[in-house]
Design a protein around this motif. Structure first.
Motif, short mmCIF file in Angstrom:
data_model
loop_
_atom_site.label_atom_id
_atom_site.label_comp_id
_atom_site.label_asym_id
_atom_site.label_seq_id
_atom_site.Cartn_x
_atom_site.Cartn_y
_atom_site.Cartn_z
N ASP A 135 40.72 20.77 -0.45
CA ASP A 135 40.01 21.90 0.13
C ASP A 135 38.58 21.50 0.48
O ASP A 135 38.08 21.86 1.54
N TYR A 136 37.94 20.78 -0.42
CA TYR A 136 36.55 20.36 -0.19
C TYR A 136 36.45 19.52 1.08
O TYR A 136 35.57 19.72 1.91
N ALA A 137 37.37 18.59 1.24
CA ALA A 137 37.39 17.74 2.43
C ALA A 137 37.62 18.57 3.69
O ALA A 137 37.02 18.30 4.74
N SER A 138 38.47 19.57 3.61
CA SER A 138 38.72 20.45 4.75
C SER A 138 37.47 21.23 5.14
O SER A 138 37.15 21.37 6.32
N TYR A 139 36.75 21.73 4.15
CA TYR A 139 35.52 22.47 4.44
C TYR A 139 34.48 21.55 5.08
O TYR A 139 33.79 21.93 6.03
N LEU A 140 34.38 20.35 4.54
CA LEU A 140 33.45 19.38 5.11
C LEU A 140 33.87 19.03 6.54
O LEU A 140 33.03 18.94 7.44
N SER A 141 35.17 18.87 6.74
CA SER A 141 35.71 18.55 8.07
C SER A 141 35.47 19.68 9.06
O SER A 141 35.44 19.46 10.27
N ALA A 142 35.32 20.90 8.58
CA ALA A 142 35.03 22.03 9.45
C ALA A 142 33.53 22.15 9.72
O ALA A 142 33.12 22.51 10.83
N ALA A 143 32.72 21.83 8.74
CA ALA A 143 31.27 21.96 8.90
C ALA A 143 30.69 20.90 9.84
O ALA A 143 29.83 21.21 10.67
N LEU A 144 31.16 19.69 9.73
CA LEU A 144 30.59 18.60 10.54
C LEU A 144 30.77 18.81 12.05
O LEU A 144 29.80 18.64 12.80
N PRO A 145 31.95 19.18 12.53
CA PRO A 145 32.07 19.41 13.98
C PRO A 145 31.16 20.53 14.48
O PRO A 145 30.63 20.47 15.58
N TYR A 146 30.98 21.55 13.65
CA TYR A 146 30.09 22.65 14.02
C TYR A 146 28.67 22.11 14.24
O TYR A 146 28.02 22.42 15.24
N LEU A 147 28.21 21.29 13.30
CA LEU A 147 26.88 20.70 13.43
C LEU A 147 26.78 19.79 14.65
O LEU A 147 25.78 19.78 15.37
N MET A 148 27.82 19.03 14.90
CA MET A 148 27.82 18.09 16.03
C MET A 148 27.81 18.82 17.37
O MET A 148 27.11 18.41 18.30
N LEU A 149 28.59 19.89 17.47
CA LEU A 149 28.59 20.66 18.72
C LEU A 149 27.23 21.29 18.99
O LEU A 149 26.82 21.41 20.14
N ASN A 150 26.54 21.68 17.92
CA ASN A 150 25.19 22.24 18.10
C ASN A 150 24.23 21.20 18.65
O ASN A 150 23.20 21.56 19.22
N GLN A 151 24.55 19.93 18.47
CA GLN A 151 23.73 18.84 19.03
C GLN A 151 24.29 18.37 20.38
O GLN A 151 23.86 17.37 20.91
N ARG A 152 25.33 19.07 20.86
CA ARG A 152 26.00 18.75 22.13
C ARG A 152 26.77 17.43 22.08
O ARG A 152 26.93 16.75 23.08
N ASP A 153 27.21 17.05 20.89
CA ASP A 153 28.04 15.87 20.72
C ASP A 153 29.51 16.26 20.83
O ASP A 153 29.88 17.40 20.55
N GLY A 154 30.36 15.32 21.21
CA GLY A 154 31.79 15.55 21.25
C GLY A 154 32.39 15.49 19.86
O GLY A 154 31.84 14.85 18.96
N ILE A 155 33.51 16.18 19.70
CA ILE A 155 34.22 16.17 18.41
C ILE A 155 35.70 15.92 18.66
O ILE A 155 36.24 16.22 19.70
N GLY A 156 36.34 15.35 17.66
CA GLY A 156 37.77 15.12 17.66
C GLY A 156 38.24 15.15 16.21
O GLY A 156 37.43 15.28 15.29
N LEU A 157 39.53 15.00 16.01
CA LEU A 157 40.07 15.06 14.65
C LEU A 157 41.33 14.23 14.56
O LEU A 157 42.16 14.24 15.48
N VAL A 158 41.46 13.51 13.46
CA VAL A 158 42.68 12.78 13.15
C VAL A 158 43.09 13.17 11.74
O VAL A 158 42.31 13.02 10.80
#
Length: 185
Positions: free
Chosen positions: A1-24
């Motif tokens: 669960d902790y990893a999932s929450y972290l995986s959700a928070a990081l893309p949000y931060l990256m998009l706010n910087q106008r960076d691209g996001i992906g997931l594997v």
């Protein structure tokens, strides 16, 4: 669960910087590959896939990292979030493959404090989260060798990552995610 929450928070931060996001998402092989995009609506796609990930019986981090290093040709930032309970040499080899391809790499090592402290006082039954097998033991019998092995594992990751210019960030599941990310960022 902790990893999932972290995986959700990081893309949000990256998009706010106008960076691209992906997931594997992977176990022994890639289960879900969502390619890089930089549109805000793409976050919903990422979050839906993190909500109910399919859990496999085992992981092969190193093999998957090599496969992804071959797939991802564009330079960028690769973030691995894992408990790293896998063959250390193959994991490090996979991370080095990304560095060889000029990728920036961050390794978030998810740990439970009990994994390091091993503060169990009575006969305990441990369950392997991936295989489902059980081990019942008197913790005092294995504490010394277990804690030495865990300390060595962390030390080697820290050392090897530093040598490869990979950010190694241990995170504990009892830490507030906000505090953990703030201290790193």
């Amino acid at each position: 669960d902790y990893a999932s929450y972290l995986s959700a928070a990081l893309p949000y931060l990256m998009l706010n910087q106008r960076d691209g996001i992906g997931l594997v998402l992977f176990d022994e092989q890639i289960q879900k590959f969502i390619p890089l995009r930089s549109t805000p609506s793409y976050l919903n796609t990422i979050l839906k896939n993190l909500e109910k990930p399919t859990l496999g019986s085992d992981t092969e981090i190193g093999l998957v990292l090599h496969e992804m290093a071959e797939r991802i040709k564009k330079r960028g930032l690769v973030i691995l979030i894992s408990d790293l309970m896998d063959d250390q040499e193959t994991v490090l080899s996979g991370l080095k493959h990304f560095r060889h391809n000029k990728q920036e790499v961050i390794l978030f090592h998810i740990l439970d404090r009990k994994e390091l402290d091993f503060e169990f006082n009575t006969r305990t039954r441990f369950k392997d989260m991936e295989s489902g097998s059980f081990l019942t033991t008197e913790p005092w019998q294995i504490k010394h060798s277990y804690t030495k092995r865990m300390q060595r594992l962390q030390y080697e990751y820290k050392k090897q990552c530093r040598e490869q210019l990979i950010d190694y960030v241990p995170l504990f599941t009892d830490q507030s995610l906000e505090i953990a990310l703030h201290s790193y960022l």
